[in-house]
Design a protein around this motif. Structure first.
Motif, short mmCIF file in Angstrom:
data_model
loop_
_atom_site.label_atom_id
_atom_site.label_comp_id
_atom_site.label_asym_id
_atom_site.label_seq_id
_atom_site.Cartn_x
_atom_site.Cartn_y
_atom_site.Cartn_z
N ASN A 32 10.63 -8.43 -40.54
CA ASN A 32 10.35 -8.20 -41.91
C ASN A 32 10.99 -9.03 -42.93
O ASN A 32 10.58 -9.61 -44.02
N ARG A 33 12.27 -9.69 -42.57
CA ARG A 33 13.12 -10.46 -43.57
C ARG A 33 12.69 -11.79 -43.25
O ARG A 33 12.51 -12.52 -44.24
N HIS A 34 12.01 -12.29 -42.17
CA HIS A 34 11.45 -13.77 -41.85
C HIS A 34 10.29 -13.74 -42.58
O HIS A 34 9.82 -14.71 -43.28
N PHE A 35 9.43 -12.79 -42.56
CA PHE A 35 8.09 -12.91 -43.03
C PHE A 35 7.84 -12.10 -44.27
O PHE A 35 6.71 -11.94 -44.92
N GLY A 36 8.86 -11.54 -44.90
CA GLY A 36 8.85 -10.74 -46.22
C GLY A 36 7.56 -9.67 -46.17
O GLY A 36 7.14 -9.41 -46.97
N LEU A 37 7.74 -8.94 -45.07
CA LEU A 37 6.93 -7.64 -44.89
C LEU A 37 7.80 -6.43 -44.85
O LEU A 37 8.79 -6.50 -44.67
N SER A 38 6.88 -5.27 -44.63
CA SER A 38 7.79 -4.05 -44.47
C SER A 38 7.02 -3.21 -43.29
O SER A 38 6.47 -2.03 -43.49
N LEU A 39 7.20 -3.99 -42.13
CA LEU A 39 6.62 -3.09 -40.77
C LEU A 39 7.58 -2.21 -40.23
O LEU A 39 8.55 -2.20 -40.25
N SER A 40 6.90 -1.08 -39.39
CA SER A 40 7.66 -0.15 -39.04
C SER A 40 7.93 -0.41 -37.44
O SER A 40 7.27 -1.40 -36.78
N GLU A 41 8.93 0.37 -36.85
CA GLU A 41 9.04 -0.06 -35.47
C GLU A 41 7.97 0.24 -34.55
O GLU A 41 7.50 -0.57 -33.61
N GLY A 42 6.99 1.27 -34.91
CA GLY A 42 5.81 1.56 -34.20
C GLY A 42 4.80 0.51 -33.99
O GLY A 42 4.12 0.26 -33.21
N GLN A 43 4.65 -0.38 -35.53
CA GLN A 43 3.78 -1.28 -35.64
C GLN A 43 4.22 -2.30 -34.81
O GLN A 43 3.39 -3.28 -34.00
N ILE A 44 5.48 -2.57 -34.71
CA ILE A 44 5.97 -3.90 -33.89
C ILE A 44 5.80 -3.70 -32.50
O ILE A 44 5.67 -4.51 -31.48
N ARG A 45 6.11 -2.48 -31.87
CA ARG A 45 5.91 -2.07 -30.62
C ARG A 45 4.28 -2.15 -30.34
O ARG A 45 4.00 -2.69 -29.07
N CYS A 46 3.58 -1.84 -31.18
CA CYS A 46 2.01 -2.07 -30.90
C CYS A 46 1.62 -3.46 -30.69
O CYS A 46 0.97 -3.89 -30.09
N ALA A 47 2.33 -4.37 -31.55
CA ALA A 47 2.10 -5.72 -31.60
C ALA A 47 2.36 -6.52 -30.42
O ALA A 47 1.88 -7.18 -29.45
N LEU A 48 3.69 -5.91 -29.77
CA LEU A 48 4.20 -6.27 -28.57
C LEU A 48 3.37 -5.86 -27.23
O LEU A 48 3.26 -6.63 -26.37
N LYS A 49 2.73 -4.82 -27.43
CA LYS A 49 1.76 -4.27 -26.29
C LYS A 49 0.71 -4.79 -26.17
O LYS A 49 0.04 -5.14 -25.21
N ASN A 50 -0.09 -4.92 -27.44
CA ASN A 50 -1.45 -5.63 -27.64
C ASN A 50 -1.58 -7.11 -27.47
O ASN A 50 -2.44 -7.44 -26.81
N HIS A 51 -0.20 -7.88 -27.46
CA HIS A 51 -0.36 -9.03 -27.27
C HIS A 51 0.19 -9.31 -25.94
O HIS A 51 0.80 -10.50 -25.76
N ARG A 52 0.84 -8.28 -25.41
CA ARG A 52 1.36 -8.65 -23.88
C ARG A 52 2.69 -9.59 -24.30
O ARG A 52 3.03 -10.59 -23.57
N VAL A 53 3.56 -9.24 -25.03
CA VAL A 53 4.66 -9.91 -25.17
C VAL A 53 5.69 -9.27 -24.61
O VAL A 53 6.27 -8.03 -24.85
N LEU A 54 6.49 -9.83 -23.53
CA LEU A 54 7.71 -9.30 -22.70
C LEU A 54 8.96 -9.73 -22.96
O LEU A 54 9.11 -10.96 -23.39
#
Length: 284
Positions: A32-54
């Motif tokens: 959020n600090r790097h991109f100036g956003l206000s995303l939640s932990e759940g949204q980050i978890r979904c992004a990691l899962k959907n894009h297969r970031v390990l």
């Protein structure tokens, strides 16, 4: 309804770079600090899962585990595991650092930090099997020799009382337990063959008075077919008085009714018509 977040390629690349060294809460704040956003932990978890970031990390290392498994202790465990078992490693580390770790905890730490054992438990080419290194067990050598017989072996000519066949006599010795049942014959069969000749095929030798101890009396023996025996069982032959004359008459009537039944079947009579010919023999 919250709008769907679309992550750019730059953001996904940033997650791939930072996720191996950050947990999700810290990763969310830094994102959020790097991109100036206000995303939640759940949204980050979904992004990691959907894009297969390990993350590349094995297991979950909480604060307590980080306090126990410091880098120097992990290095010591890695060195000990190459020579000792998990139980010995647990005893050494507990004595050295004043801990109370179990062998299961050592095993989990080895799996978490990727510490292999000295051996994988498989035989290497050219290794000798364990049983080949043992001294052969000679305690039973000579206990069972050719021709050895149990102490309770019945000799030829011995008698025994069976529940189903009555008195039996041993007529031969096959020498193998798999054919032992063919070594015995009913005494009433031998007595019948001695006085009346061989037992006809499909016949059984019946004791008229039903007493197994009277199997040596030839007048007490009669050969009947299994079909006739079925008629006798239907008539309650075993419950009749133990008078030989009465039972002989009942057997004769059963033979007659079975013959009538066979002729009726040959003549094409219906079941009800044949049934009238084979009604149970009346008890005296």
């Amino acid at each position: 309804m919250m709008a769907r977040i679309r992550f750019t390629a730059e953001q996904i690349d940033w997650l791939r770079q930072e996720f191996p060294c950050r947990r999700v809460p810290a990763l969310t704040s830094a994102f959020n600090r790097h991109f100036g956003l206000s995303l939640s932990e759940g949204q980050i978890r979904c992004a990691l899962k959907n894009h297969r970031v390990l993350s590349g990390r094995r297991g979950r290392l909480d604060a307590a585990a980080r306090a126990v498994w410091t880098p120097p202790r992990v290095a010591v465990l890695r060195m000990l595991r190459q020579k000792y078992s998990t139980r010995e490693c647990a005893e050494t580390i507990n004595a050295r650092y004043g801990l109370n770790l179990t062998p299961s905890a050592i095993k989990g730490a080895c799996a978490r930090f990727g510490i292999p054992a000295a051996t994988d438990g498989r035989f290497k080419p050219g290794s000798e099997a364990y049983k080949m290194r043992r001294t052969p067990n000679r305690s039973n050598a000579g206990s069972f020799r050719p021709g050895n017989r149990p102490h309770n072996t019945h000799p030829i000519g011995a008698y025994r009382l069976a529940r189903k066949d009555g008195w039996l006599i041993r007529v031969q010795d096959s020498g193998t337990p798999y054919r032992a049942r063919f070594d015995w014959r009913p005494v009433r069969h031998l007595v019948y063959e001695e006085h009346y000749g061989p037992v006809p095929d499909g016949h059984i030798v019946l004791l008229l008075d039903g007493d197994q101890d009277n199997c040596l009396d030839p007048d007490n023996l009669i050969a009947v077919t299994r079909a006739v025996m079925a008629r006798l069982n239907q008539a309650g032959f075993s419950d009749l008085p133990q008078d030989r004359d009465i039972r002989r008459a009942v057997v004769a009537e059963a033979i007659y009714r079975q013959a009538a039944h066979a002729r009726g079947r040959a003549a094409g009579l219906r079941y009800a018509e044949r049934r009238a010919l084979i009604t149970p023999v009346a008890r005296p």
